[in-house]
Each structure stands twice: as C-alpha cells, then as structure tokens.
Design a protein around this motif. Structure first.
Motif, PDB file in Angstrom:
ATOM      1  N   ALA A 358       0.824  -1.205   0.000  1.00 49.41           N
ATOM      2  CA  ALA A 358       0.000   0.000   0.000  1.00 49.41           C
ATOM      3  C   ALA A 358       0.860   1.257   0.000  1.00 49.41           C
ATOM      4  O   ALA A 358       0.447   2.310  -0.485  1.00 49.41           O
ATOM      5  CB  ALA A 358      -0.933   0.008   1.215  1.00 49.41           C
ATOM      6  N   GLY A 359       2.069   1.159   0.547  1.00 43.33           N
ATOM      7  CA  GLY A 359       2.963   2.305   0.567  1.00 43.33           C
ATOM      8  C   GLY A 359       2.893   3.069   1.882  1.00 43.33           C
ATOM      9  O   GLY A 359       2.169   2.680   2.797  1.00 43.33           O
ATOM     10  N   ALA A 368       5.662   0.711  -4.004  1.00 45.90           N
ATOM     11  CA  ALA A 368       4.312   1.021  -3.523  1.00 45.90           C
ATOM     12  C   ALA A 368       3.328   0.975  -4.688  1.00 45.90           C
ATOM     13  O   ALA A 368       3.604   1.464  -5.783  1.00 45.90           O
ATOM     14  CB  ALA A 368       4.290   2.393  -2.869  1.00 45.90           C
ATOM     15  N   GLY A 369       2.176   0.374  -4.449  1.00 46.29           N
ATOM     16  CA  GLY A 369       1.154   0.239  -5.486  1.00 46.29           C
ATOM     17  C   GLY A 369       1.155  -1.102  -6.178  1.00 46.29           C
ATOM     18  O   GLY A 369       0.261  -1.405  -6.971  1.00 46.29           O
ATOM     19  N   ARG A 392      -1.568   6.017  -0.358  1.00 47.46           N
ATOM     20  CA  ARG A 392      -1.866   4.732   0.280  1.00 47.46           C
ATOM     21  C   ARG A 392      -3.352   4.402   0.255  1.00 47.46           C
ATOM     22  O   ARG A 392      -3.755   3.282  -0.088  1.00 47.46           O
ATOM     23  CB  ARG A 392      -1.347   4.787   1.715  1.00 47.46           C
ATOM     24  N   ALA A 393      -4.191   5.375   0.611  1.00 47.44           N
ATOM     25  CA  ALA A 393      -5.642   5.136   0.645  1.00 47.44           C
ATOM     26  C   ALA A 393      -6.170   4.813  -0.751  1.00 47.44           C
ATOM     27  O   ALA A 393      -7.039   3.945  -0.924  1.00 47.44           O
ATOM     28  CB  ALA A 393      -6.362   6.345   1.227  1.00 47.44           C
ATOM     29  N   TYR A 394      -5.641   5.503  -1.753  1.00 43.98           N
ATOM     30  CA  TYR A 394      -6.111   5.269  -3.117  1.00 43.98           C
ATOM     31  C   TYR A 394      -5.683   3.898  -3.621  1.00 43.98           C
ATOM     32  O   TYR A 394      -6.443   3.220  -4.327  1.00 43.98           O
ATOM     33  CB  TYR A 394      -5.589   6.362  -4.045  1.00 43.98           C
ATOM     34  N   HIS A 397      -8.103   1.421  -2.031  1.00 47.91           N
ATOM     35  CA  HIS A 397      -9.414   1.494  -2.678  1.00 47.91           C
ATOM     36  C   HIS A 397      -9.362   0.898  -4.081  1.00 47.91           C
ATOM     37  O   HIS A 397     -10.291   0.192  -4.506  1.00 47.91           O
ATOM     38  CB  HIS A 397      -9.897   2.945  -2.735  1.00 47.91           C
ATOM     39  N   SER A 398      -8.270   1.179  -4.803  1.00 47.19           N
ATOM     40  CA  SER A 398      -8.122   0.618  -6.152  1.00 47.19           C
ATOM     41  C   SER A 398      -8.100  -0.900  -6.120  1.00 47.19           C
ATOM     42  O   SER A 398      -8.691  -1.565  -6.984  1.00 47.19           O
ATOM     43  CB  SER A 398      -6.826   1.140  -6.792  1.00 47.19           C
ATOM     44  N   ALA A 399      -7.423  -1.465  -5.115  1.00 50.37           N
ATOM     45  CA  ALA A 399      -7.358  -2.922  -4.997  1.00 50.37           C
ATOM     46  C   ALA A 399      -8.743  -3.509  -4.738  1.00 50.37           C
ATOM     47  O   ALA A 399      -9.118  -4.533  -5.322  1.00 50.37           O
ATOM     48  CB  ALA A 399      -6.399  -3.301  -3.870  1.00 50.37           C
TER      49      ALA A 399
END
Length: 415
Positions: A358-359, A368-369, A392-394, A397-399
C-alpha cells in the motif's frame, strides 16, 4: 422557466455543513423541465438576503429558498421574504396542531419562539413538514416570480419537496418539456480514455447530451434528453446508450447515480446463489467492509480473514512458511494460496485475496502500489498483478475495486 436556488445559513458559508440540498433540488427541478441557472448561499443577514432576493426576482421565474425557517432569531428567511413580497405572516392551523402534538408527546413545555415555525404567508400555500416542525411555503402573484420556501435539514426538505412541493409545482407551473436522464457506470477505463473512445458521439451531441464524470476508480456517463414525450425520450436515450455500449460496453457494470460496484456484485451473488469470502493483507478488511455496506449481504457473505502479516497468513490460513520464504508475501504464489485457503476454510463458492504494497515505502523490494489479487473457485484459482498509483488510501481502494470487478466478471461467466 428559469429557476434559482438560495441556501440561507451562515454555517454553510463557514464550511460547517455541506450544501447537499442544492444538488438534490437542481436534479429534481431539471427533471421537471426548469432551467436552474443560479445557486447562491447567503448568511443569516437581513440586508444581504434582501439584496439577493431583489437580484433573484429580476432574473428568475422560480426562486427556491432553503433554510432559515426555524424558531431562533437568526432564522430570517420567512420574515425577510414576506417583507420583500409584501405579505403578512399568519399561523398555519395544521402546522400549529402538529407542533403542539409534538411537545405533548415529548412531555416538555413549548417555548413561545417555536411558534415562528408555523408562520406562513397570508396568501401563500402552506407545505406540511412530515419529519419536522417548520412549515414550508409556496407563494406567487399572477404573472410574477414564484417563491418556494423549504426547511434546511435534508431529512425535512427532501420529503417536503417530493410529497408536496413537486406536485404543487407541476400544477401551478407546468412545463411543456422536461428532462429524462440515465446514468451509465464504467470500471476499468479512465475518463480520458473513455472520452477519447466517445469523442465522435460527444462532439456531435445535441439531444440527448452526453456528460462523462470521473469518480474514484470509475467513470459515469449521464445521458440527458429534453422531451415533451416520455416514450420518445426513452427511445432516444436507448439509441444513444446502444452507440456508447458499442464502443465501451466492455467496461460497463451498471446503471444509476446511487449504484455501486459492490451493490452489483452482491446482487449477482444472490442471483447466482453463490457465496464469497476473502483473505486480505494490504486492504486490511476494506474489501469485506465494502461488501458489508450493502444491505442483505449476509445472505452471500458469512465472513473472512484479515491476515496483515506473514505470521497471520501462516496461522489463520495455513500458508506454509516455506512458500512465504521462497516467494514472499507480495507474490502470485502467496495470493493464490491465500484465495484457495480462504475458500476452503470458509466453505464459500468464491475466495478473493489481496496482497501487496500500500505504501508509501517499498516492501520485499516491490514498489508502492504493487498488488496481487487472486480469485479461487472450486479448487481452481486465477491471479492478476496490478500497479496502482497515488497515495496509500487510493491504492487500497483501487485494490478493492479491482477485486470486486474480478468477482463480478466471474459471476457473469457463470451459467
């Protein structure tokens, strides 16, 4: 007819509350055929509200005011608007009865200032408040600007508008043309790519119009047609939708402004009589929490696993230490083992797993990512590698969105 919306309240100007009423009212009025040209916010100030009313009357056929109908001295909307249009304020009998019944049921005395909430224009029409105490008002002199006064709290404004104001406006200010809208939702394609694919349609649009909107990890397209024949309008929407689907239909997942990928997935699970579980590392339960936002999800989801560290992957899921030592936790092998183990241990039809970084720092030499997802079913498993960007939050959410779409596509392939 031209309409405008005025929100009254210093708390809006200070950023203490969000003016969601304007969004709701604009959509409703546009659907009725009104052209909403202006939104304004004014504080609890008599002089500034009076000035804004003068401006609004000079340019609009319908002025909708929200807020400022309460019992306190800073609730000025009724007083100022009544003064502006030259109306006296009188008590509304039905509103007074509702007010007295409320305090009688609450077993507490009513202070005199509460009577302000049931004052209406002498020659106006009172609008009942089904969820509160402040009475709404509709007022218009022949061939002049109409005024609609609504309470500020959305829980009061929305039912008052839908059940009382909207039918009244349809009778008093009927519009020959109205708008029909349809919202299409897409996942897996960015806004710039979607707009490129639809460029010819967008460049040549007239009626219906095509409006793309970027949202976190998805894109919506609103089709809007102006028509005086509902059936003809629906045909135009269907024709335009078919043209859009011909170009980007592979990314379409559902309809509606309030729809979501998780709602679609839960509905498909119910339709196919399937169940799902999950094993989450970097998402730390976010996928399961997202499913849990959907009412009735317990029919298809009984629970899952949050295995944030290597030790919990081993203890909760039985992932072998040798596998982790050889491939690492951020790997295809780990993701697939997690999905298969979760599916077996929960006795679910599908098992979804999430592992990655997540980073913001790297992990196991992976940037990260970097995210591995896997989907298990009936002892078989497939996995995919993603490289998400931003914070990190994005990434998390993307995952989750990618996992939902992976599951959705598997469900659609079911017989």
């Amino acid at each position: 007819m031209k309409a405008e919306i005025i929100a009254v309240g210093t708390e809006i100007l200070l950023g203490q509350i969000t003016n969601t009423n304007a969004t709701f009212l604009s959509e409703e009025l546009a659907g009725m055929g009104f052209e909403v040209y202006h939104h304004s916010v004014v504080g609890d100030n008599r002089e500034r509200l009076m000035q804004l009313l003068q401006t609004a009357e000079s340019r609009s056929d319908l002025v909708v005011l929200c807020g400022g109908l309460g019992p306190t001295t800073d609730d000025l909307t009724k007083d100022v608007t009544a003064e502006f249009v030259g109306e006296d304020l009188v008590q509304d009998a039905a509103g007074l009865a509702n007010l007295e019944a409320f305090f009688a049921k609450a077993l507490r005395p009513m202070t005199p200032n509460n009577l302000r909430q049931v004052l209406v224009f002498e020659h106006g029409e009172a609008l009942p408040n089904e969820t509160g105490l402040a009475v709404g008002i509709f007022y218009q002199k022949p061939q002049q600007t109409a005024y609609l006064l609504l309470p500020g709290p959305p829980s009061e404004l929305k039912p008052m508008f839908l059940h009382h104001a909207k039918p009244l406006l349809a009778r008093q200010l009927p519009q020959h043309e109205h708008l029909l809208s349809r919202v299409l939702r897409f996942y897996g394609i960015g806004e710039s790519k979607l707009v490129t694919e639809l460029a010819e349609l967008i460049d040549n649009q007239s009626n219906p119009t095509i409006a793309p909107y970027a949202k976190p990890n998805e894109v919506t397209v609103r089709l809007t047609v102006k028509t005086n024949d509902e059936a003809a309008g629906e045909r135009l929407l269907a024709e335009t939708e078919a043209q859009i689907m011909n170009k980007v239909g592979a990314y379409f997942y559902g309809y509606g402004e309030e729809n979501s990928l998780e709602k679609v997935v839960v509905a498909l699970l119910k339709e196919k009589h399937k169940t799902v579980t999950a094993a989450e590392s970097l998402t730390c339960g976010l996928f399961q929490a997202t499913l849990g936002n959907v009412p009735g999800v317990s029919e298809v989801f009984a629970g899952g696993f949050v295995t944030y560290g290597a030790d919990t992957k081993e203890r909760f899921l039985g992932i072998s230490p040798e596998l982790v030592a050889k491939y690492g936790t951020v790997s295809r092998e780990c993701a697939e083992a997690m999905a298969l183990a979760a599916c077996e241990k929960a006795g679910a039809d599908f098992g979804v797993s999430f592992t990655g970084v997540a980073g913001p720092e790297e992990l196991e030499g992976q940037s990260a990512g970097t995210v591995w997802l896997a989907l298990a079913q009936a002892g078989e498993v497939e996995s995919r590698l993603y490289h998400f960007t931003r914070d990190r939050a994005y990434v998390r959410h993307s995952a989750v969105m990618a996992g939902l779409d992976l599951l959705r596509r598997a469900l659609l392939s079911e017989g």
